[in-house]
Design a protein around this motif. Sequence first.
Motif, PDB file in Angstrom:
ATOM      1  N   GLN A  83       6.603 -15.937   5.355  1.00  0.00           N
ATOM      2  CA  GLN A  83       6.765 -15.417   6.710  1.00  0.00           C
ATOM      3  C   GLN A  83       8.258 -15.174   6.914  1.00  0.00           C
ATOM      4  N   SER A  84       8.638 -13.923   6.841  1.00  0.00           N
ATOM      5  CA  SER A  84      10.050 -13.572   6.688  1.00  0.00           C
ATOM      6  C   SER A  84      10.835 -13.471   7.989  1.00  0.00           C
ATOM      7  N   VAL A  85      10.168 -13.227   9.112  1.00  0.00           N
ATOM      8  CA  VAL A  85      10.891 -12.982  10.365  1.00  0.00           C
ATOM      9  C   VAL A  85      11.864 -14.115  10.724  1.00  0.00           C
ATOM     10  N   PRO A  86      11.489 -15.400  10.588  1.00  0.00           N
ATOM     11  CA  PRO A  86      12.447 -16.467  10.915  1.00  0.00           C
ATOM     12  C   PRO A  86      13.727 -16.422  10.082  1.00  0.00           C
ATOM     13  N   TYR A  87      13.675 -15.752   8.922  1.00  0.00           N
ATOM     14  CA  TYR A  87      14.840 -15.686   8.043  1.00  0.00           C
ATOM     15  C   TYR A  87      15.937 -14.776   8.594  1.00  0.00           C
ATOM     16  N   LEU A  88      15.590 -13.944   9.572  1.00  0.00           N
ATOM     17  CA  LEU A  88      16.578 -13.025  10.134  1.00  0.00           C
ATOM     18  C   LEU A  88      17.758 -13.766  10.755  1.00  0.00           C
ATOM     19  N   LYS A  89      17.514 -14.934  11.314  1.00  0.00           N
ATOM     20  CA  LYS A  89      18.581 -15.702  11.957  1.00  0.00           C
ATOM     21  C   LYS A  89      19.548 -16.300  10.937  1.00  0.00           C
ATOM     22  N   LYS A  90      19.064 -16.508   9.731  1.00  0.00           N
ATOM     23  CA  LYS A  90      19.888 -17.145   8.703  1.00  0.00           C
ATOM     24  C   LYS A  90      20.597 -16.129   7.817  1.00  0.00           C
ATOM     25  N   TYR A  91      19.969 -14.972   7.592  1.00  0.00           N
ATOM     26  CA  TYR A  91      20.518 -13.996   6.649  1.00  0.00           C
ATOM     27  C   TYR A  91      20.771 -12.664   7.365  1.00  0.00           C
ATOM     28  N   SER A  92      22.015 -12.354   7.591  1.00  0.00           N
ATOM     29  CA  SER A  92      22.364 -11.117   8.291  1.00  0.00           C
ATOM     30  C   SER A  92      22.174  -9.879   7.427  1.00  0.00           C
ATOM     31  N   ASN A  93      21.967 -10.069   6.134  1.00  0.00           N
ATOM     32  CA  ASN A  93      21.771  -8.928   5.226  1.00  0.00           C
ATOM     33  C   ASN A  93      20.294  -8.636   4.966  1.00  0.00           C
ATOM     34  N   LEU A  94      19.398  -9.274   5.718  1.00  0.00           N
ATOM     35  CA  LEU A  94      17.961  -9.095   5.514  1.00  0.00           C
ATOM     36  C   LEU A  94      17.423  -8.001   6.435  1.00  0.00           C
ATOM     37  N   VAL A  95      16.625  -7.099   5.863  1.00  0.00           N
ATOM     38  CA  VAL A  95      15.924  -6.058   6.624  1.00  0.00           C
ATOM     39  C   VAL A  95      14.442  -6.145   6.280  1.00  0.00           C
ATOM     40  N   ILE A  96      13.591  -6.198   7.304  1.00  0.00           N
ATOM     41  CA  ILE A  96      12.141  -6.271   7.112  1.00  0.00           C
ATOM     42  C   ILE A  96      11.523  -4.985   7.646  1.00  0.00           C
ATOM     43  N   LEU A  97      10.733  -4.316   6.829  1.00  0.00           N
ATOM     44  CA  LEU A  97      10.079  -3.074   7.231  1.00  0.00           C
ATOM     45  C   LEU A  97       8.582  -3.291   7.401  1.00  0.00           C
ATOM     46  N   ARG A  98       8.062  -2.791   8.519  1.00  0.00           N
ATOM     47  CA  ARG A  98       6.618  -2.824   8.760  1.00  0.00           C
ATOM     48  C   ARG A  98       6.189  -1.484   9.360  1.00  0.00           C
ATOM     49  N   THR A  99       4.886  -1.278   9.442  1.00  0.00           N
ATOM     50  CA  THR A  99       4.398   0.038   9.840  1.00  0.00           C
ATOM     51  C   THR A  99       3.122  -0.056  10.670  1.00  0.00           C
ATOM     52  N   PHE A 100       2.880   0.977  11.449  1.00  0.00           N
ATOM     53  CA  PHE A 100       1.615   1.129  12.163  1.00  0.00           C
ATOM     54  C   PHE A 100       0.647   2.025  11.384  1.00  0.00           C
ATOM     55  N   SER A 101       1.061   2.472  10.194  1.00  0.00           N
ATOM     56  CA  SER A 101       0.241   3.410   9.420  1.00  0.00           C
ATOM     57  C   SER A 101      -0.952   2.745   8.750  1.00  0.00           C
ATOM     58  N   LYS A 102      -0.853   1.462   8.462  1.00  0.00           N
ATOM     59  CA  LYS A 102      -1.873   0.817   7.636  1.00  0.00           C
ATOM     60  C   LYS A 102      -2.945   0.152   8.498  1.00  0.00           C
ATOM     61  N   VAL A 103      -2.797  -1.132   8.796  1.00  0.00           N
ATOM     62  CA  VAL A 103      -3.884  -1.836   9.470  1.00  0.00           C
ATOM     63  C   VAL A 103      -4.145  -1.280  10.873  1.00  0.00           C
ATOM     64  N   TYR A 104      -3.125  -0.722  11.524  1.00  0.00           N
ATOM     65  CA  TYR A 104      -3.323  -0.180  12.869  1.00  0.00           C
ATOM     66  C   TYR A 104      -3.885   1.243  12.854  1.00  0.00           C
ATOM     67  N   GLY A 105      -3.980   1.847  11.675  1.00  0.00           N
ATOM     68  CA  GLY A 105      -4.658   3.130  11.534  1.00  0.00           C
ATOM     69  C   GLY A 105      -3.970   4.313  12.178  1.00  0.00           C
ATOM     70  N   LEU A 106      -2.626   4.317  12.198  1.00  0.00           N
ATOM     71  CA  LEU A 106      -1.898   5.400  12.861  1.00  0.00           C
ATOM     72  C   LEU A 106      -1.073   6.231  11.874  1.00  0.00           C
ATOM     73  N   ALA A 107      -1.535   6.359  10.645  1.00  0.00           N
ATOM     74  CA  ALA A 107      -0.774   7.091   9.621  1.00  0.00           C
ATOM     75  C   ALA A 107      -0.478   8.521  10.047  1.00  0.00           C
ATOM     76  N   GLY A 108      -1.392   9.139  10.788  1.00  0.00           N
ATOM     77  CA  GLY A 108      -1.210  10.524  11.197  1.00  0.00           C
ATOM     78  C   GLY A 108      -0.136  10.725  12.245  1.00  0.00           C
ATOM     79  N   LEU A 109       0.324   9.661  12.873  1.00  0.00           N
ATOM     80  CA  LEU A 109       1.338   9.773  13.921  1.00  0.00           C
ATOM     81  C   LEU A 109       2.740   9.398  13.441  1.00  0.00           C
ATOM     82  N   ARG A 110       2.841   8.779  12.255  1.00  0.00           N
ATOM     83  CA  ARG A 110       4.119   8.434  11.644  1.00  0.00           C
ATOM     84  C   ARG A 110       4.976   7.557  12.534  1.00  0.00           C
TER      85      ARG A 110
END
Length: 370
Positions: free
Chosen positions: A207-234
């Motif tokens: 679970q990576s989100v809590p790591y944001l406070k410790k590591y300023s060089n961390l970037v987490i990417l997520r999307t609405f294209s997959k489980v939320y079914g919005l691939a057509g809206l980008r």
Amino acid sequence: MAVKVKSRKILQMVTAYPLGKSVFDLQKEMGLPSIINLSEIENVFGCSPYVKNHLTQQLDHLFTYPDGSARLLTAKLAEFLNVKSDRLFIGNGSDEIIRLLLRAFLNAGDEAVMAEITFPRYKTNVTIEGGRPVLVPLIEGKHDLDGMLLSITEKTKLIFVCNPNNPTGTIVEKKKLDDFISKVPEHILVVLDEAYYEYVMNDEYLQSVPYLKKYSNLVILRTFSKVYGLAGLRIGYGLMDPFIAEELNKVKEVFNVNQLAQAAAISALDDQEFRVECVERNEEGKRFLENELTKMGYTFFPTHANFMMIHTGQPGDVVRNELLKNGILVKSGSALGYPDAIRVTISSMQDNHYFIKCLKNIESGNGGIS
């Protein structure tokens, strides 16, 4: 008349993404009444009814520009994820955020470390920006984190970790990933691409989100294209240090995410029951396919997403073409680094049963379905 204008020299090293023929064209070409598309890793269960209802309310406002800062969606996500708004960046799909990260932080000649077989847009965009992709082979379909650490040089600016990995569906265990993040020098961006995050049902997933406070060089990417079914809206989003988000705002298009996409994402977050239902149906389909394929003697990578990479024991192109004759479109592994495999989207139980039936007929030499 010959074209005399010249493109950038770097584009000689880049090929356009192979989109292939559309489902409509394939259907017409092969004389099929319909095609079940299992090649694009989409959520076959669609999107929440909340989204459809909300979008109809937006149609009277299409003459207005979208909110370039996506304020409503940002606030909604901040509350949902329990993070501060200034840690969020909304993009035209997570693809755009990958491109913007490289535009903002990669100079010509810099290096970016990634798996040899992973989401191909990392490599393409690094090359376009004049950087050098450093490719580290997978180990049994998983990221070799130790190998990636050894690949770091004074020129390294970013490291990409796709978790779960596309196209293998595998994850890296949380202890290993925790150790990896701690060892990457703080001046190098660690980009965790978690496009399939919501599908993971394994305690070994970090679970990576809590790591944001410790590591300023961390970037987490997520999307609405997959489980939320919005691939057509980008539409996708990144979680990161506020400084990184501000740098991305400097290089993005002003109105990068359209009005309908923002409204749809807000509505999708309001219907977590639909998300849970999609994950449960995916788990059911995955268990069925794993059992059936094992009985048939096929091997596959242990997947934690909504797709499977299946080793066919023969060229993936052959299996793909035979399945297409029966109205099923899958992705051949020849384009994904595994020439004797196919990548298949986990679908409805009806489609999963039909896929197995077709595969059995191909295996027996019958080919078509009577």
